[in-house]
Design a protein around this motif. Structure first.
Motif, short mmCIF file in Angstrom:
data_model
loop_
_atom_site.label_atom_id
_atom_site.label_comp_id
_atom_site.label_asym_id
_atom_site.label_seq_id
_atom_site.Cartn_x
_atom_site.Cartn_y
_atom_site.Cartn_z
N VAL A 51 0.82 -1.08 -0.15
CA VAL A 51 0.10 0.29 0.06
C VAL A 51 0.92 1.36 0.19
O VAL A 51 0.73 2.21 -0.74
N VAL A 52 1.82 1.30 0.87
CA VAL A 52 2.92 2.28 0.81
C VAL A 52 3.59 2.65 -0.44
O VAL A 52 3.47 3.73 -0.94
N GLN B 289 3.06 5.76 -3.16
CA GLN B 289 4.17 6.47 -3.49
C GLN B 289 4.30 6.76 -5.15
O GLN B 289 4.53 7.64 -5.77
N LEU B 290 3.95 5.55 -5.76
CA LEU B 290 4.03 5.33 -7.00
C LEU B 290 3.21 6.31 -7.76
O LEU B 290 3.09 7.04 -8.62
N GLY C 244 0.61 14.42 -0.03
CA GLY C 244 1.97 13.73 0.01
C GLY C 244 2.95 14.86 -0.51
O GLY C 244 2.73 16.02 -0.87
N ILE C 245 4.09 14.39 -0.31
CA ILE C 245 5.34 15.44 -0.82
C ILE C 245 6.26 14.60 -1.74
O ILE C 245 6.55 13.44 -1.63
N LYS C 246 6.62 15.39 -2.95
CA LYS C 246 7.45 14.77 -3.74
C LYS C 246 8.71 15.34 -3.59
O LYS C 246 8.82 16.67 -3.54
N PHE C 247 9.72 14.34 -3.28
CA PHE C 247 11.23 15.02 -2.94
C PHE C 247 11.83 14.64 -4.10
O PHE C 247 12.24 13.66 -4.76
N VAL D 159 5.25 13.98 7.20
CA VAL D 159 4.49 15.36 6.95
C VAL D 159 3.59 15.02 5.68
O VAL D 159 2.54 15.63 5.85
N GLY D 160 3.99 14.39 4.84
CA GLY D 160 3.27 13.90 3.53
C GLY D 160 2.04 13.41 4.02
O GLY D 160 0.84 13.62 3.41
#
Length: 354
Positions: free
Chosen positions: A238-239, A243-244, A254-257, A284-285
């Protein structure tokens, strides 16, 4: 655009966001263990969870878990049509069957009749390991064309029973075959597609292979719901799926790093800074996503060549120099900080961006 169906309160297809699925690997007859894993998957962001129902005791266990579930549940059925009917009677929001291994037309029809009465969809699943003998003979083995033909044949079988609440899946563990099969079925039908790469492997290998296979399909606009298949703890599925989808731009929040690979011009310990920031931003995301906030991009760059440009393009960015860094917010310089202050400053600022 694909047709839309509903699995519980989750829309699949019809322009809805790609939903994330996973599957319990705890025996559903173990109520406490199954509930604990179901809760963990739900908390991680799974929107639909599938449960294997290999016998009647499991069908009863399915019913008990359904009563405490916060997300729609799918019953995964093979071979015995009576298990599908029992799972439906115990509250399944969707059933997954392979008509090819359920048996006679009458048995498939009995399942479809039960699904129709409860107004739930059926996922018609075809895997490379369960193709019909005649299709294997026709194509000389498992092929993308064979997978597609098998799926279309089974769709037609169910359509002839006056049923159209269908989700289609066809999976292979071979990336190229899997991709080609999905592209073929996407052209041949407008039913929503459940995408994945079956038996992708252990987390490290499985993530790499799934990123290629699912990423290619999602970038082509193929896929309405998805599961990343990883050996072990399904929470990791799931995680990684979240992310994908975020990286591709198909999931908000969420956050794109972004961080550079470093070179001889780098004069700060960028690997250490980047790892600290990325790890903290994952939390934080999650907070931003749960609060319904938009996705943001945070960039940490190691030198003054590409650093300022990349940092300006991000919602929040840092361009590092000799022991210090310039911080940008929405393209504007807001402060200069020491290297030792950079990670904590970026984390604090990321929490406050709207």
């Amino acid at each position: 655009m694909t047709k839309k169906v509903f699995c519980g309160n989750v829309q699949i297809g019809g322009g809805a966001p790609v939903s994330i699925q996973s599957m319990l690997n705890v025996d559903v007859r173990n109520f406490d263990g199954a509930k604990a894993q179901l809760d963990a998957l739900t908390d991680a962001g799974a929107q639909i969870v599938r449960i294997a129902v290999p016998d009647m005791e499991s069908a009863e266990g399915f019913g008990k878990i359904k009563k405490v579930s916060r997300v729609p549940l799918v019953a995964d059925i093979h071979f015995d049509y009576r298990l599908a009917i029992a799972a439906i009677e115990n509250g399944a929001d969707k059933v997954r069957i392979n008509p090819g291994n359920i048996g006679s037309r009458e048995r498939v029809e009995a399942v479809i009749k039960a699904a129709k009465e409860r107004r739930i969809p059926v996922r018609i699943g075809v895997n490379s390991g369960s193709l019909e003998k005649e299709i294997l003979a026709k194509y000389g083995g498992v092929t993308a064309e064979g997978l597609c033909e098998s799926a279309l044949k089974n769709i037609k079988l169910v359509e002839d029973m006056d049923f159209s609440d269908i989700v289609v899946s066809l999976k292979s563990s071979d990336i190229r075959m899997n991709t080609e099969a999905h592209r073929l079925i996407a052209k041949a039908t407008d039913y929503p597609l459940h995408i994945g790469l079956t038996e992708a492997g252990t987390p490290e290998t499985g993530k790499r292979k799934s990123a290629i296979a699912l990423g290619a399909l999602l970038l082509d606009g193929i896929g309405d719901t998805m599961r990343v298949s990883l050996t072990g703890d399904p929470v990791r599925e799931v995680v990684f799926a979240k992310q994908l989808l975020q990286d591709i731009g198909l999931r908000d929040g969420g956050i794109k790093f972004v961080s550079c690979p470093t070179c001889g011009r780098t004069k700060v310990n960028l690997p250490e800074i980047a790892e600290k920031v990325e790890k903290a931003l994952a939390i934080v995301g999650e907070e931003r996503e749960n609060a319904g906030k938009r996705s943001i991009t945070v960039a940490v760059m190691g030198c003054a060549v590409n650093g300022p440009g990349e940092a300006r393009e991000a919602d929040l960015g840092a361009a590092c120099g000799d022991g210090k860094a310039v911080i940008f917010a929405h393209g504007e310089i807001i402060k200069t900080v020491k290297e030792s202050e950079l990670a904590d400053t970026l984390i604090a600022l990321a929490k406050d961006i709207d």
